[in-house]
Write an enzyme that holds these catalytic residues in place. Structure first.
Site, short mmCIF file in Angstrom:
data_model
loop_
_atom_site.label_atom_id
_atom_site.label_comp_id
_atom_site.label_asym_id
_atom_site.label_seq_id
_atom_site.Cartn_x
_atom_site.Cartn_y
_atom_site.Cartn_z
CD GLU A 15 5.65 -4.06 3.73
OE1 GLU A 15 5.05 -4.96 4.35
OE2 GLU A 15 5.99 -2.99 4.28
CE LYS A 55 -3.65 2.42 2.43
NZ LYS A 55 -4.62 2.40 3.52
CE1 TYR A 66 -14.92 3.11 -2.98
CE2 TYR A 66 -12.99 3.39 -4.38
CZ TYR A 66 -13.55 3.30 -3.12
OH TYR A 66 -12.74 3.38 -2.01
CE LYS A 81 -3.75 8.15 6.37
NZ LYS A 81 -4.92 7.25 6.30
CE LYS A 124 -6.08 1.90 -0.62
NZ LYS A 124 -6.53 1.99 0.73
NE ARG A 149 -5.84 9.63 3.06
CZ ARG A 149 -4.53 9.83 2.88
NH1 ARG A 149 -4.06 11.07 2.80
NH2 ARG A 149 -3.70 8.82 2.78
CB SER A 154 -11.43 7.17 -3.76
OG SER A 154 -10.23 7.65 -3.18
#
Ligand code: PBG
Length: 333
Positions: free
Chosen positions: A241, A196, A321, A225, A256, A206, A282
């Site tokens: 990872e 991610k 979505y 982040k 992602k 968000r 998104s």
């Protein structure tokens, strides 16, 4: 001309093309992300036309509709009331919280649908980070994991089938696996947000949850982040990872965002035998919607081409979505 090999021979007709088509899209490839809130209205989300914050009642109908279109998994995200947010996000493991109630309701009404959850503190934290922020402004790893484990167990208890840690703390997959097993949820799977990235493509999400990192209050709060999500410049690190998540017991690995990271999907597909998921996030959704709204692109063709690109890169599953629209378009074809 004297050409021996003419690739166009196999492109001459729809039936020939369908015979040699290497990849396909099915509604069961899609995982449909849904936002829920406490209100009793369906609230549109500004930067995500066509997506909404669902009330618990309307959520049932939307999930039923998705099931009828052939979608077999939904993932739930909560818009948590401001009054319930705290510095450490304790609401995330409230057994009577919004997400546990939504899961219970869906499991009662549409038990055949697979329910995936998100594990992270950001929707519940005043600070808007996925982990606990110390007084010095550091996102704490091990302290956060304790909370994530409690959150995962509460979700499993409510009936979740797949737990999706999206927080990027080190060691959380192993810790969550152990916590689930200890409580008798060894049958509940983990779909890990493995690679991610610290991405600007999460903006509209968000907004939907009002969960962006806050500006400084009584303590310094990191603006982004990047101390826990991955650097967009890195790809070898994604393999590390993936290896860690596999060792720690992840059942499905996720990349992602999706579209700007097709190379990462491809690399994980080469490195691992586990199912791979791609998150068509998104911001990717918002860009397509905005251009389609202006008549600059054809939405249906662009969406189906984009979703196919994830399959071609090696993804087995796609969080999107567009899931319901795409499932409908596939039926029409
Ligand atoms: C929260 C979370 C995020 C998304 C899924 N889970 C946002 C973030 O990490 O800031 C983004 C999904 C999207 O943009 O569609 N941990």
């Amino acid at each position: 001309m004297d050409i021996t090999y003419r690739p166009r021979r196999l492109r001459r007709s729809p039936s020939l093309r369908s015979m040699v088509r290497e990849n396909s899209l099915r509604p069961s490839d899609f995982i449909y992300p849904l936002f829920v809130h406490e209100g009793n209205q369906v609230q549109p989300i500004g930067a995500m036309p066509g997506a909404s914050r669902w009330s618990l009642d309307s959520l049932i109908h939307e999930v039923q509709r998705a099931w009828e279109l052939g979608i077999r998994c939904v993932v739930l995200f909560p818009k948590v009331d401001e009054s319930l947010k705290t510095e450490n996000g304790e609401e995330c493991f409230n057994e009577k919280g919004l997400i546990p109630r939504a899961i219970q309701l869906l499991k009662k009404e549409i038990p055949q649908m697979t329910i995936m959850t998100d594990v992270a503190l950001d929707p519940y934290s005043i600070d808007g980070h996925d982990g606990i922020v110390s007084a010095q402004g550091v996102v704490l790893n091990d302290e956060t994991i304790e909370f994530l484990c409690r959150q995962a167990v509460v979700q499993a208890q409510a009936g979740a089938d797949l737990i999706g840690p999206s927080d990027m703390m080190d060691g959380r997959v192993g810790a969550i696996r152990e916590a689930l097993d200890d409580e008798g949820y060894e049958h509940v799977g983990i779909i890990s947000y493995t690679a991610k990235y610290s991405s600007a493509y999460y903006g509209p999400f968000r907004e939907a949850l009002d969960s962006a990192p806050r500006s400084e209050t009584t303590k310094p709060i990191p603006k982004d982040k990047s101390t826990y999500q991955m650097d967009p410049a890195n790809s070898r690190e994604a393999i590390t990872e993936a290896q860690l998540d596999e060792q720690e017991g992840a059942d499905i690995l996720m990349v992602k965002p999706g579209l700007a990271y097709l190379d990462i999907i491809y690399r994980l597909r080469e490195e691992s035998e586990l199912p791979i998921a791609a998150y068509n996030v998104s911001g990717e959704y918002a860009m397509v919607k905005a251009a389609a709204d202006r008549g600059w692109i054809d939405e249906k063709s662009v969406v189906l081409e984009t979703l196919m690109s994830f399959k071609r890169a090696g993804a087995d599953l796609i969080l999107t979505y567009h899931a319901c629209d795409a499932a409908r378009w596939l039926q029409e074809k």
